[in-house]
Design a protein around this motif. Structure first.
Motif, PDB file in Angstrom:
ATOM      1  N   ASP A   9       9.139  11.035   6.351  1.00  9.42           N
ATOM      2  CA  ASP A   9       8.210  10.331   5.460  1.00  9.42           C
ATOM      3  C   ASP A   9       8.904   9.284   4.586  1.00  9.42           C
ATOM      4  O   ASP A   9       9.782   9.607   3.781  1.00  9.42           O
ATOM      5  N   GLY A  10       8.480   8.027   4.726  1.00  5.91           N
ATOM      6  CA  GLY A  10       9.051   6.947   3.924  1.00  5.91           C
ATOM      7  C   GLY A  10       8.774   7.085   2.448  1.00  5.91           C
ATOM      8  O   GLY A  10       9.480   6.499   1.616  1.00  5.91           O
ATOM      9  N   GLY A  11       7.750   7.886   2.098  1.00  2.06           N
ATOM     10  CA  GLY A  11       7.431   8.086   0.698  1.00  2.06           C
ATOM     11  C   GLY A  11       8.469   8.884  -0.066  1.00  2.06           C
ATOM     12  O   GLY A  11       8.443   8.912  -1.299  1.00  2.06           O
ATOM     13  N   MET A  12       9.387   9.520   0.643  1.00  2.53           N
ATOM     14  CA  MET A  12      10.424  10.281  -0.052  1.00  2.53           C
ATOM     15  C   MET A  12      11.266   9.370  -0.943  1.00  2.53           C
ATOM     16  O   MET A  12      11.612   9.728  -2.067  1.00  2.53           O
ATOM     17  N   LEU A  13      11.596   8.192  -0.446  1.00  2.00           N
ATOM     18  CA  LEU A  13      12.360   7.228  -1.238  1.00  2.00           C
ATOM     19  C   LEU A  13      11.467   6.188  -1.891  1.00  2.00           C
ATOM     20  O   LEU A  13      11.781   5.681  -2.975  1.00  2.00           O
ATOM     21  N   ASP A  14      10.380   5.837  -1.233  1.00  2.00           N
ATOM     22  CA  ASP A  14       9.480   4.794  -1.745  1.00  2.00           C
ATOM     23  C   ASP A  14       8.050   5.317  -1.734  1.00  2.00           C
ATOM     24  O   ASP A  14       7.219   4.884  -0.937  1.00  2.00           O
ATOM     25  N   TYR A  15       7.780   6.258  -2.628  1.00  2.00           N
ATOM     26  CA  TYR A  15       6.459   6.885  -2.697  1.00  2.00           C
ATOM     27  C   TYR A  15       5.403   5.823  -2.976  1.00  2.00           C
ATOM     28  O   TYR A  15       4.407   5.707  -2.287  1.00  2.00           O
TER      29      TYR A  15
ATOM     30  N   GLY B 299       4.140  -0.865   3.590  1.00  2.00           N
ATOM     31  CA  GLY B 299       3.519   0.417   3.295  1.00  2.00           C
ATOM     32  C   GLY B 299       4.375   1.580   3.736  1.00  2.00           C
ATOM     33  O   GLY B 299       5.259   1.451   4.593  1.00  2.00           O
ATOM     34  N   THR B 300       4.123   2.725   3.130  1.00  2.00           N
ATOM     35  CA  THR B 300       4.724   3.978   3.557  1.00  2.00           C
ATOM     36  C   THR B 300       3.609   4.992   3.795  1.00  2.00           C
ATOM     37  O   THR B 300       2.575   4.967   3.125  1.00  2.00           O
ATOM     38  N   SER B 301       3.831   5.863   4.776  1.00  2.00           N
ATOM     39  CA  SER B 301       2.902   6.948   5.087  1.00  2.00           C
ATOM     40  C   SER B 301       1.494   6.392   5.344  1.00  2.00           C
ATOM     41  O   SER B 301       1.326   5.439   6.089  1.00  2.00           O
TER      42      SER B 301
ATOM     43  N   CYS C 102       0.856  -1.191   0.000  1.00  2.00           N
ATOM     44  CA  CYS C 102       0.000   0.000   0.000  1.00  2.00           C
ATOM     45  C   CYS C 102       0.889   1.236   0.000  1.00  2.00           C
ATOM     46  O   CYS C 102       1.793   1.359   0.838  1.00  2.00           O
ATOM     47  N   ALA C 103       0.626   2.145  -0.910  1.00  2.00           N
ATOM     48  CA  ALA C 103       1.509   3.281  -1.151  1.00  2.00           C
ATOM     49  C   ALA C 103       1.156   4.509  -0.319  1.00  2.00           C
ATOM     50  O   ALA C 103       0.084   4.605   0.267  1.00  2.00           O
ATOM     51  N   SER C 104       2.099   5.449  -0.320  1.00  2.00           N
ATOM     52  CA  SER C 104       1.820   6.783   0.209  1.00  2.00           C
ATOM     53  C   SER C 104       0.724   7.414  -0.650  1.00  2.00           C
ATOM     54  O   SER C 104       0.499   7.008  -1.780  1.00  2.00           O
ATOM     55  N   GLY C 105       0.101   8.430  -0.129  1.00  2.00           N
ATOM     56  CA  GLY C 105      -0.926   9.085  -0.931  1.00  2.00           C
ATOM     57  C   GLY C 105      -1.921   9.882  -0.124  1.00  2.00           C
ATOM     58  O   GLY C 105      -2.905  10.398  -0.666  1.00  2.00           O
TER      59      GLY C 105
ATOM     60  N   TYR D  93      -0.874   3.199 -12.276  1.00  2.00           N
ATOM     61  CA  TYR D  93       0.567   3.250 -12.498  1.00  2.00           C
ATOM     62  C   TYR D  93       1.246   3.542 -11.169  1.00  2.00           C
ATOM     63  O   TYR D  93       0.591   3.933 -10.188  1.00  2.00           O
ATOM     64  N   LEU D  94       2.560   3.352 -11.125  1.00  2.00           N
ATOM     65  CA  LEU D  94       3.325   3.585  -9.907  1.00  2.00           C
ATOM     66  C   LEU D  94       4.392   4.648 -10.146  1.00  2.00           C
ATOM     67  O   LEU D  94       4.979   4.718 -11.228  1.00  2.00           O
ATOM     68  N   LYS D  95       4.636   5.450  -9.121  1.00  2.00           N
ATOM     69  CA  LYS D  95       5.701   6.449  -9.111  1.00  2.00           C
ATOM     70  C   LYS D  95       6.646   6.086  -7.972  1.00  2.00           C
ATOM     71  O   LYS D  95       6.228   6.064  -6.813  1.00  2.00           O
ATOM     72  N   TRP D  96       7.898   5.839  -8.292  1.00  2.00           N
ATOM     73  CA  TRP D  96       8.808   5.307  -7.287  1.00  2.00           C
ATOM     74  C   TRP D  96       9.191   6.334  -6.229  1.00  2.00           C
ATOM     75  O   TRP D  96       8.989   6.133  -5.033  1.00  2.00           O
ATOM     76  N   ARG D  97       9.733   7.469  -6.662  1.00  2.00           N
ATOM     77  CA  ARG D  97      10.237   8.471  -5.731  1.00  2.00           C
ATOM     78  C   ARG D  97       9.215   9.582  -5.492  1.00  2.00           C
ATOM     79  O   ARG D  97       8.319   9.814  -6.301  1.00  2.00           O
ATOM     80  N   TRP D  98       9.406  10.303  -4.398  1.00  2.00           N
ATOM     81  CA  TRP D  98       8.538  11.394  -3.999  1.00  2.00           C
ATOM     82  C   TRP D  98       8.423  12.449  -5.101  1.00  2.00           C
ATOM     83  O   TRP D  98       7.340  12.928  -5.419  1.00  2.00           O
ATOM     84  N   PHE D  99       9.564  12.817  -5.712  1.00  2.00           N
ATOM     85  CA  PHE D  99       9.548  13.871  -6.727  1.00  2.00           C
ATOM     86  C   PHE D  99       9.016  13.393  -8.068  1.00  2.00           C
ATOM     87  O   PHE D  99       8.675  14.213  -8.926  1.00  2.00           O
ATOM     88  N   ASP D 100       8.945  12.084  -8.268  1.00  2.00           N
ATOM     89  CA  ASP D 100       8.474  11.566  -9.554  1.00  2.00           C
ATOM     90  C   ASP D 100       7.037  11.966  -9.855  1.00  2.00           C
ATOM     91  O   ASP D 100       6.625  11.993 -11.016  1.00  2.00           O
ATOM     92  N   LYS D 101       6.280  12.277  -8.802  1.00  2.00           N
ATOM     93  CA  LYS D 101       4.881  12.642  -9.025  1.00  2.00           C
ATOM     94  C   LYS D 101       4.746  13.928  -9.831  1.00  2.00           C
ATOM     95  O   LYS D 101       3.685  14.200 -10.407  1.00  2.00           O
ATOM     96  N   PHE D 102       5.823  14.723  -9.883  1.00  2.00           N
ATOM     97  CA  PHE D 102       5.780  15.985 -10.626  1.00  2.00           C
ATOM     98  C   PHE D 102       6.155  15.802 -12.097  1.00  2.00           C
ATOM     99  O   PHE D 102       6.062  16.753 -12.875  1.00  2.00           O
ATOM    100  N   TYR D 103       6.578  14.587 -12.458  1.00  2.00           N
ATOM    101  CA  TYR D 103       7.019  14.329 -13.823  1.00  2.00           C
ATOM    102  C   TYR D 103       6.132  13.257 -14.449  1.00  2.00           C
ATOM    103  O   TYR D 103       6.279  12.065 -14.159  1.00  2.00           O
ATOM    104  N   PRO D 104       5.195  13.641 -15.322  1.00  2.00           N
ATOM    105  CA  PRO D 104       4.239  12.682 -15.890  1.00  2.00           C
ATOM    106  C   PRO D 104       4.893  11.501 -16.586  1.00  2.00           C
ATOM    107  O   PRO D 104       4.324  10.409 -16.634  1.00  2.00           O
ATOM    108  N   TRP D 105       6.077  11.706 -17.156  1.00  2.00           N
ATOM    109  CA  TRP D 105       6.719  10.643 -17.923  1.00  2.00           C
ATOM    110  C   TRP D 105       7.415   9.603 -17.041  1.00  2.00           C
ATOM    111  O   TRP D 105       7.838   8.569 -17.533  1.00  2.00           O
TER     112      TRP D 105
END
Length: 361
Positions: A240-246, A64-66, A31-34, A269-281
């Motif tokens: 926050d553990g989601g920083m590395l494992d969002y 899980g994270t967060s 279960c992911a951060s969110g 879809y999955l986004k691995w890192r915290w900052f990846d959520k800002f990059y659609p690709w």
């Protein structure tokens, strides 16, 4: 209306095509951060963790994270269904309206996770979580260093801003300021061997660190206070553990993982890192999700929710002058999520899952 999407990695896809999906196939649930997004799938979580896997005769690792970690901890209570309902109720009814006079915004936001954690651990909850007959809980956090370890907000912002810029180049932008720490049920046989080159520590989960680890897993930098936890190598500040494992990727943490990994998720879809959520690709490729099955609400289902979207932490700002409306929107999403659970059960019992699932690419 199609309610539920099913997306499977290559190995999971082949297995389900040949054998269907059975509780005995499942070795892990992630279960992911969110934040509030996790409320979207609570009915699905209840069906998977509280009913479908209820009578298994083997152990299942829960990572899980967060908010994802909070939810999985609740699922490890003896009354899984009741406590997942409790999780959703406590999370959705939190409000900051009566705390606006606090001098530090972190004091306003940090109390809510603690209230939830206290509730989940009350009345022997810590004992139930750590002795669940089948579930083995793993909580993802990060240990902070340098500017990120400061409780000075300006210094934290400097660390985050630099990491955000570096994240444009690669996924190593948090190196030097964050190390992964996973607090794990000692009964688990999973060997934590991350392959992303980040320093990683595995700490035994016990009654003393369960609450702090959960709190740390959701301690968002800048917005919330870090959590001090003492381990064998000293006292460190955790965030926050989601920083590395969002959205935690099992193959990157447990590369020898066998069996099917279920991923009840609010996105397809999955986004691995915290900052990846800002990059659609930036989405996790199928090559990293070989034995993973993602269950996510369909596009049509999401469009049918209030305002045509899933709950978000931004709703606190969006409905700042109308808290009852936010609660109505979130409660509707929680109630409707039972449809996702029903759709899941129908798919696995009828074996239509083999026809409905899509191969991850």
């Amino acid at each position: 209306m199609t309610t539920l999407k099913v997306l499977a990695g290559p190995r999971a896809f082949s297995h389900i095509r040949a054998h269907g999906l059975n509780p005995s196939d499942v070795q892990s649930v992630i279960c992911a951060s969110g934040a509030a997004k996790t409320l979207t799938t609570i009915g699905l979580d209840k069906m998977i963790l509280g009913q479908w896997l209820k009578n298994i005769d083997h152990s299942v690792d829960l990572l899980g994270t967060s908010a994802g970690a909070f939810k999985l901890a609740a699922a490890c209570r003896t009354d899984t269904l009741g406590w997942l309902d409790q999780f959703a109720n406590i999370y959705s009814t939190q409000t900051y309206a009566d705390k606006v006079d606090e001098p530090d915004v972190r004091d306003i936001i940090s109390w809510a996770p603690q209230e939830l954690i206290d509730a989940v651990m009350a009345d022997g909850g810590d004992e139930e979580i750590l002795s669940h007959p089948n579930f083995r809980l793993h909580i993802g956090t990060v240990r902070s260093f340098n500017l990120l370890a400061s409780e000075n907000v300006k210094r934290q912002k400097q660390a985050i801003a630099k990491a955000a810029l570096l994240s444009l180049i690669d996924n190593q932008s948090l190196r030097g300021i964050a190390e992964r720490v996973v607090f794990s049920d000692p009964r688990s046989s999973k060997a934590l061997r991350p392959i992303d080159n980040y320093p990683t520590h595995n700490v035994t989960l016990d009654k003393k660190n369960l609450g702090p680890a959960l709190n740390a897993s959701g301690a968002i930098p800048v917005m919330m206070h870090g959590i001090e936890i003492g381990t064998e190598d000293g006292i460190h500040l955790y965030r926050d553990g989601g920083m590395l494992d969002y959205h935690p990727i099992p193959s990157q943490l447990w590369p020898s993982n066998e069996g099917i990994v279920l991923y009840p998720h609010f996105y397809d879809y999955l986004k691995w890192r915290w900052f990846d959520k800002f990059y659609p690709w930036r989405k996790v490729s199928a090559s990293k999700l070989d034995n993973v099955v993602i269950f996510a609400p369909s596009d049509d289902y999401v469009k049918s929710l209030p305002y045509g979207r899933i709950p978000s932490r931004n709703d606190f700002k969006r409905f700042i002058k109308n808290e009852p409306k936010r609660l109505e929107v979130w409660q509707t999403a929680i109630q409707r999520s039972e449809e996702l659970g029903e759709a899941f059960l129908e798919l696995v019992q009828s074996e239509r899952i083999a026809d409905e699932m899509v191969l991850l690419k």
